[in-house]
Design an enzyme around this catalytic site. Structure first.
Site: not given
Ligand code: ATR
Length: 285
Positions: A67, A71, A92, A108, A134, A225, A248
Site C-alpha cells: 500500500t 506501489k 499492490n 485493484d 490518479g 471507491i 467502496g
C-alpha cells in the site's frame, strides 16, 4: 490467527500501515477456511522498502500486499509483472516464487470490475463518467473497459491530468476515453449510466466532492471507491435522489481475492459475513 511451523505467512507493507484492512480481510478468510497461516502488517519506510522485501522473501514469506507509498517501488523491483501492473506502473501485490522470482501484480482493477459486475452485470454499450485522474482512475479505466463500456468521460479537478491519462490509456483499451475538467460535469452527467468517484475527495479528513446530482438521469448508478467513511456524502445524496449507490467495500473485498489465493492457495468467497466484519472494523476506527 493459527500459525504452526507449516503455516504460510504473508504481509501487508505500507507507511503507515495501521489503517490497512488487509489483516482483517485475510484473517477472516483464514479463520473461516480453517487454514494455518497469517497476514501481518509491516510498517516500512520508503528508504527501507527494497531491503525489507528481500529479507521477507528470504524469511519464507509467500508475498506481500503493498500500500501507500510503495506501489511504484514494488512494480520497479519485481522481475516480472501482469498487464495491469504494467499499465498502472504500480503494484499492490508482490508474489515471491520458489525460484526466487518476484512477480508484481495489480489487483485493484479486478476489485472494481468484480464489484460493478456483482451489482450491475456487464456494461456493454454504456457510458460512464469517471471522476479523478490518479492511480485509482487508471485501474478503474481497465475495469470499466473489461466490462464493455462504450464511452468513459474522465473528469478531474486539474483537467490537464485527465487529458494526459486519457491519451496514455486510450491505446490500451477499446472504450472511447475523453478527458476534461470537473467544469464539464453539467454537460457529461446527463449522458452517464454510471458515475464512478475514483478521487480521494470524501475520504475521512478530506473535503467531499460537491457535484450537482440533479443533472443525472434517474436510472444512473453512483459508485464511490472511498470506503472510509462507507456512507460518503456523494452516496448519501445519490440515494436521497433515488439513485442506486454502490459503496467502496465491494471493491476492497474483491481486490483481496487474488492476493489470498496467491498467498494461501485457496480462492476465497466474498460474503455478507466478510462485509459485516469489515463494517465492524471500520466502526472501531
Ligand atoms: P490515487 O492513486 O489513489 O488515485 P492520487 O494519484 O493522489 O491518488 O489521485 C488523487 C485524485 O483525487 C486526483 O485525481 C485528485 O485530483 P487532482 O489531480 O486535480 O489533484 C483527486 N482529488 C483529491 N482531492 C480532491 C478534491 N477535494 N476534489 C476533487 N478532486 C480531488
Amino acid at each position: 490467527m493459527r500459525l504452526t511451523g507449516k503455516g504460510r505467512i504473508a504481509g501487508v507493507v505500507g507507511w503507515p500501515v495501521s489503517h490497512s484492512l488487509s489483516p482483517v480481510l485475510h484473517g477472516y478468510w483464514l479463520e473461516s477456511l480453517k487454514l494455518d497461516g497469517a497476514l501481518v502488517p509491516l510498517a516500512i519506510r520508503r528508504e527501507d522498502f527494497a531491503r525489507c522485501i528481500a529479507a521477507l522473501q528470504q524469511s519464507g514469506f509467500q508475498g506481500v500486499n503493498v500500500t501507500v507509498p510503495h506501489k511504484e517501488a514494488a512494480f520497479a523491483l519485481a522481475h516480472d509483472c501482469d498487464t495491469a501492473a504494467k499499465a498502472a506502473q504500480a503494484a499492490n501485490l508482490l508474489v515471491f516464487h520458489s525460484d526466487g522470482r518476484i512477480e508484481a501484480r495489480n489487483t485493484d482493477w479486478v476489485g472494481l470490475r468484480e464489484s460493478v459486475h456483482a451489482a450491475m452485470g456487464r456494461l456493454d454499450g454504456l457510458s460512464v463518467v469517471l471522476l479523478g485522474a490518479g492511480g485509482a482512475a487508471r485501474g478503474a479505466l481497465l475495469a470499466l473497459d473489461a466490462l464493455g463500456t462504450n464511452k468513459v468521460q474522465l473528469l478531474n479537478r486539474h483537467a490537464d491530468k485527465a487529458l494526459a491519462l486519457s491519451r496514455a490509456m486510450q491505446p490500451l483499451i477499446k472504450s472511447e476515453v475523453l478527458g476534461g475538467g470537473l467544469d464539464q460535469w453539467e454537460k457529461a452527467a446527463p449522458t452517464a449510466d454510471l458515475i464512478v468517484n475514483s478521487t480521494s475527495a470524501g475520504m475521512r479528513g478530506n473535503p467531499p466532492l460537491t457535484l450537482d446530482l440533479t443533472h443525472l438521469k434517474p436510472s444512473a448508478v453512483v459508485l464511490d471507491i472511498v470506503y472510509n467513511p462507507l456512507d460518503t456524502m456523494l452516496l448519501r445524496e445519490a440515494r436521497a435522489r433515488g439513485h442506486r449507490a454502490i459503496d467502496g467495500l465491494g471493491m476492497l473485498m474483491h481486490q483481496a481475492v487474488p492476493s489470498f489465493e496467491a498467498f494461501f492457495g485457496v480462492r476465497p468467497q466474498v460474503s455478507e459475513g466478510l462485509r459485516a466484519r469489515l463494517v465492524e472494523a471500520l466502526s472501531r476506527d
